[in-house]
Design an enzyme around this catalytic site. Structure first.
Site, PDB file in Angstrom:
ATOM      1  N   GLY A 274       0.819  -1.216   0.000  1.00  0.00           N
ATOM      2  CA  GLY A 274       0.000   0.000   0.000  1.00  0.00           C
ATOM      3  C   GLY A 274       0.845   1.255   0.000  1.00  0.00           C
ATOM      4  CD  GLU A 309       2.606   4.281   5.048  1.00  0.00           C
ATOM      5  OE1 GLU A 309       3.758   4.196   5.518  1.00  0.00           O
ATOM      6  OE2 GLU A 309       1.835   3.289   4.932  1.00  0.00           O
TER       7      GLU A 309
HETATM    8 ZN   LIG Z   1       3.087   0.782   8.249  1.00  0.00          ZN
END
Ligand SMILES: [Zn+2]
Length: 863
Positions: A274, A309
């Site tokens: 991802g 993130e």
């Molecule tokens: Zn991560």
């Protein structure tokens, strides 16, 4: 290859004698646009100290050729010092300078420096991806997370390109057809977190600033990039908007200024995962740039990843696990913060905890019931173990357990603990004890027994309500049973845990909706906990344990509550409670406690009124699995027809132009089998049929073509024409999947050999082939491949990179052959290959377990 698989012991030894002062890394990628050029020049100079002068050590490097090695001015012969994976050096001084000059390979598998040529315009794009240990494919280094150092990158690239790295660039000099980018030294970071992104990327720029408590202003330049040919679809404003909300929020919660200067977010092609939290230079899969209409669930998922993130900038990048055993110290936190941040940062995705309960937890429950499950703090012996631990335990169970911890110690203690953790360990490495230490300080509770139960054991508990009533229908006792013996699917591995839960009592209101009439919060411990507050209340229609989803457990129902769900699951008004009920009945189905056809009936009856689009899309996927794998074979055709009829009915009734309409259209494409459904599919493609408000855009077109291809009703020329109209990276993938999905022996053979006979395919194309190949309804065609599959496993594992090998092992496993014979073949392979790589055995064990589960579910459905 000797030493390719670094062990924890070797890493500990190396960290025991070395400290790294800094790296200078020079990369020359001017050859990248030339498809004939397989390599690029890479030169590392590393300055490091050794506490045991005279000792020997090694750098990690996976390169086709090493040109020179120089230690403290002394030239070493690459022919003897380099073994294909390591550069061996001995006679170390107290202070050392080591230079390694190598030719490294451009990657096609997303590991190392990936090179991609855009079919739409011929442009070349590069980006790096390293976690856990692929920086060594790009430059020589000490590849382990606890040898942190500042990195200074210099990249020479074609003059028309831009280049990004973790730090800002200090200068760009042009010479002929090339430009050289000098980047500022980074803060001390781990090797796997370094990054380079290079190419003619389209870039959107913005800026974030924040007044800090000390009166200074924190300035963070922001940018977001994607390939030029995706620029028309790139909604950078939306992405950067979430970014700014997240920066506000995490600064407030973490009280530690963002430490990495600028914040770039690159959306890159053929990405294996991802996203990756490279400090200051995050990389995302470019499927997050939506070429066609997607539902709001996709926007929410992307925003969640942006925040995940970003949380890593603190959890993972600033403070990093010492070794991969404690991977959860960053992934569980980031996963939790993704959902927590969507709410806390006041994004528009206010149902984030519903999505978490419904999707992230499903991933955790599935993984935690495999025989290969492991405690959240795992025993990671080496890099292959590490690679497989990016799993549902480390991410989703870990995040679920943190959610429970917040309920257990209180959110203020939890975040105060986090703040101390960052200040105390900034730019360092940590282990479990470091985290527990700060949380005990702030929460004032001994967390050792909590950690022992939740972090150091594997498995999930099931909680079941037991209700007794008097003649007037009043509750005389409500007890919560933890893993009782009458539950045949108890996977707790004998561990009972302390659970902080809410119990919800639900009844019909005047409008017929099922609404909560009581909420009782309590600690559940041991095998049986009595809910004293419930005594004397009228017996409700539904008793929902773990209401509000505070703990991590499977919930069961008493008989009356289950009956209430059968007749009224969709009538539960609260979105989170409804999602929990859906999860629970899905777990019952997976556990062989509810017949698959009953689950399908629930979906057909109530999915049409499900308001949450993410939950609806889960129901679609699960109902399809129920028919394909969990239904008794003799009912499959009937189940498939019911799903397709249901999809068509709901598609026609959905609000024109809505996300729900799109989701039902896709579900129709996935389930279409009969002449009526396929006729509509073709009609939508040719324009002879229309559904009011439904735009048949490019991605939906490919879904519809896939339905026709799988049914043998798409001519090769028609598919080729569609590709010509959409000659893009995404189009090529979809086209490949359509070809592999055709119901002919030739199509299956071609997909099989495309994957196995060439190592040129990037992982996205491997997936396109295996997905098309493995359509469950075509099990009669693919049955021939079950035996060859088991024969080639070890060869695949030995010869392919781990990213590709994992996809082949998982993608070609004959899961659709749900019969005892295939189970026996899997068992025979496992017992015949005790010495196979543990990571390979783990993958096969998990797929074998999926198969055994399907067989159990089928016998429940038959009975
Ligand atoms: Zn991560």
């Amino acid at each position: 290859m000797p030493g390719k698989n670094l062990s924890r012991d070797e890493a500990q030894q190396r960290a025991g004698i070395l400290a790294v002062d800094g790296y200078r890394v020079r990369l020359d990628v001017t050859s990248a646009p030339d498809p004939a050029a397989a390599t690029f020049r890479s030169t590392t100079t590393v300055a490091f100290r050794c506490s045991q002068p005279g000792a020997a050590t090694f750098l990690d490097l996976l390169a086709p050729a090493v040109r020179s090695i120089t230690l403290n001015g002394r030239a070493l012969d690459p022919a003897t010092a380099y073994d294909g994976a390591r550069v061996h050096v001995d006679g170390l001084a107290a202070e050392n300078v080591l230079t390694v000059e190598a030719d490294c390979a451009y990657s096609r598998t997303g590991e190392g420096l990936h090179r991609f040529v855009d079919p739409a315009d011929g442009e070349t794009y590069l980006y790096t991806h390293y976690e856990p240990a692929d920086a060594r494919r790009v430059f020589a280094n000490f590849e382990q997370p606890d040898l942190k150092a500042p990195f200074s990158f210099t990249v020479t690239a074609p003059a028309a390109w831009d280049v990004w790295s973790n730090a800002v660039h200090e200068s760009v000099t042009e010479e002929g057809a090339a430009r050289t980018w000098e980047f500022a030294p980074t803060k001390p970071i781990s090797t796997y977190l370094t990054a380079v992104v290079a190419g003619p990327y389209h870039v959107a720029r913005d800026h974030y600033s924040l007044e800090l408590a000390d009166g200074t202003t924190l300035e963070i330049p922001l940018s977001a990039m994607c390939r030029k040919s995706l620029a028309p679809y790139f909604d950078a404003d939306e992405i950067l908007g979430v970014t700014k909300l997240g920066l506000d929020f995490f600064h407030e919660e973490f009280d530690f200024p963002y430490p990495f200067g600028k914040y770039d977010q690159a959306f890159v092609p053929e990405y294996n995962i991802g996203a990756m939290e490279n400090p200051g230079c995050v990389t995302f899969k470019e499927e997050f740039v939506f070429r066609s209409k997607v539902t709001d669930a996709a926007y929410e998922a992307r925003a969640n990843v942006v925040l995940h993130e970003m949380a890593h900038m603190w959890f993972g990048d600033l403070v990093t696990p010492r070794w991969w055993d404690d991977l959860w110290l960053k992934e569980s936190f980031a996963d939790f913060m993704g959902s927590y941040g969507l709410i806390g940062a006041r994004t528009r995705y206010s149902s984030a905890w519903v999505t978490f309960a419904n999707q992230r937890k499903a991933w955790a429950y599935r993984q935690d019931q495999f025989p290969t499950t492991h405690p959240i703090t795992a025993d990671i012996r080496d890099l292959e173990d590490a690679k497989l631990n990016f799993d549902g335990i480390t991410y989703a169970k870990g995040a679920s357990v943190l959610k429970q911890l917040v309920a257990y110690v209180g959110s203020e203690a939890f975040f105060e603990g986090a703040r101390r953790y960052f200040k105390r360990h900034a730019f360092g490495n940590t282990e479990l004890a470091d985290l527990l230490g700060v949380l005990e300080e702030t929460g004032g509770r001994d967390l050792k027994s909590w950690a022992a139960a939740w972090l150091q054991t594997a498995g999930v508990n099931a909680l079941t309500p037991q209700v007794t009533t008097d003649a007037e229908g009043r509750i005389t006792e409500l007890a919560v049973l933890q893993d009782t013996a009458d539950d045949p699917a108890t996977p707790s591995r004998g561990v009972l845990r302390p659970h902080r839960i809410a119990v919800g009592l639900y009844d019909r209101d005047a409008d017929g909706a099922l609404v909560r009439t009581e909420r009782i919060e309590l600690d559940v411990t041991g095998t049986r906990t009595v809910v004293t507050e419930a005594v004397g209340r009228p017996r409700p229609a539904l008793v929902l344990l773990n209401d509000e989803d505070l703990t991590y457990c499977k919930i069961r129902f008493d008989a009356e509550s289950l009956e209430a769900l059968r007749t009224g699951l969709g009538d539960i008004r609260d979105e989170l409670a409804r999602a929990l009920a859906w999860s629970a009945v899905w777990n019952l189905t997976r556990d062989g406690l509810m017949p698959a056809r009953d689950y399908v009936a629930l979906v057909l009856r109530f999915a049409g009124q499900e308001g949450n689009i993410g939950v609806l899309q889960s129901l679609h996927a699960q109902a399809k699995t129920a028919v394909d794998l969990y239904a008794a074979p003799e009912w499959r055709a009937e189940g498939a027809r019911q799903l397709a009829d249901g999809a068509l009915r709901e598609l026609r009734e959905a609000v024109p132009g809505s996300d729900h309409q799109l989701a039902w259209a896709r579900f129709l494409a996935q389930t279409a089998g009969g002449a009526e459904h396929l006729g509509l599919v073709r009609g939508l493609l040719t324009g002879s049929a229309r559904i009011d408000g439904l735009e048949v855009d490019q991605e939906l077109r490919w879904s519809l073509w896939l339905a026709l291809a799988a049914a043998g009703q798409a001519a090769d020329e028609e598919l080729a024409e569609e590709l010509a109209a959409d000659n893009t990276a995404g189009g090529k993938r979809q086209y490949t999947q359509c070809l592999a999905a055709r119901p002919t022996p030739e199509a299956k053979a071609a997909a099989w050999s495309a994957v196995l006979d060439s190592d040129e395919l990037p992982s996205a194309m491997v997936e396109a082939n295996t997905a098309g190949f493995s359509i469950p309804a075509q099990r009669d065609l693919t049955v021939l491949y079950a035996a060859p599959y088991f024969k080639l496993l070890e060869k695949v594992w030995a010869e392919r990179t781990i990213e590709i090998a994992m996809r082949i092992v998982g993608g070609f496993f004959p899961i659709a052959q749900t019969d005892e014979q295939t189970l026996a073949e899997a068992d025979a392979w496992l017992s015949g290959h005790p010495q196979a790589a543990p990571a390979l055995r783990r993958l096969v064990l998990e797929r074998r377990d999926d198969l055994a589960r399907a067989l159990r579910a089928q016998s429940c459905d038959r009975a």
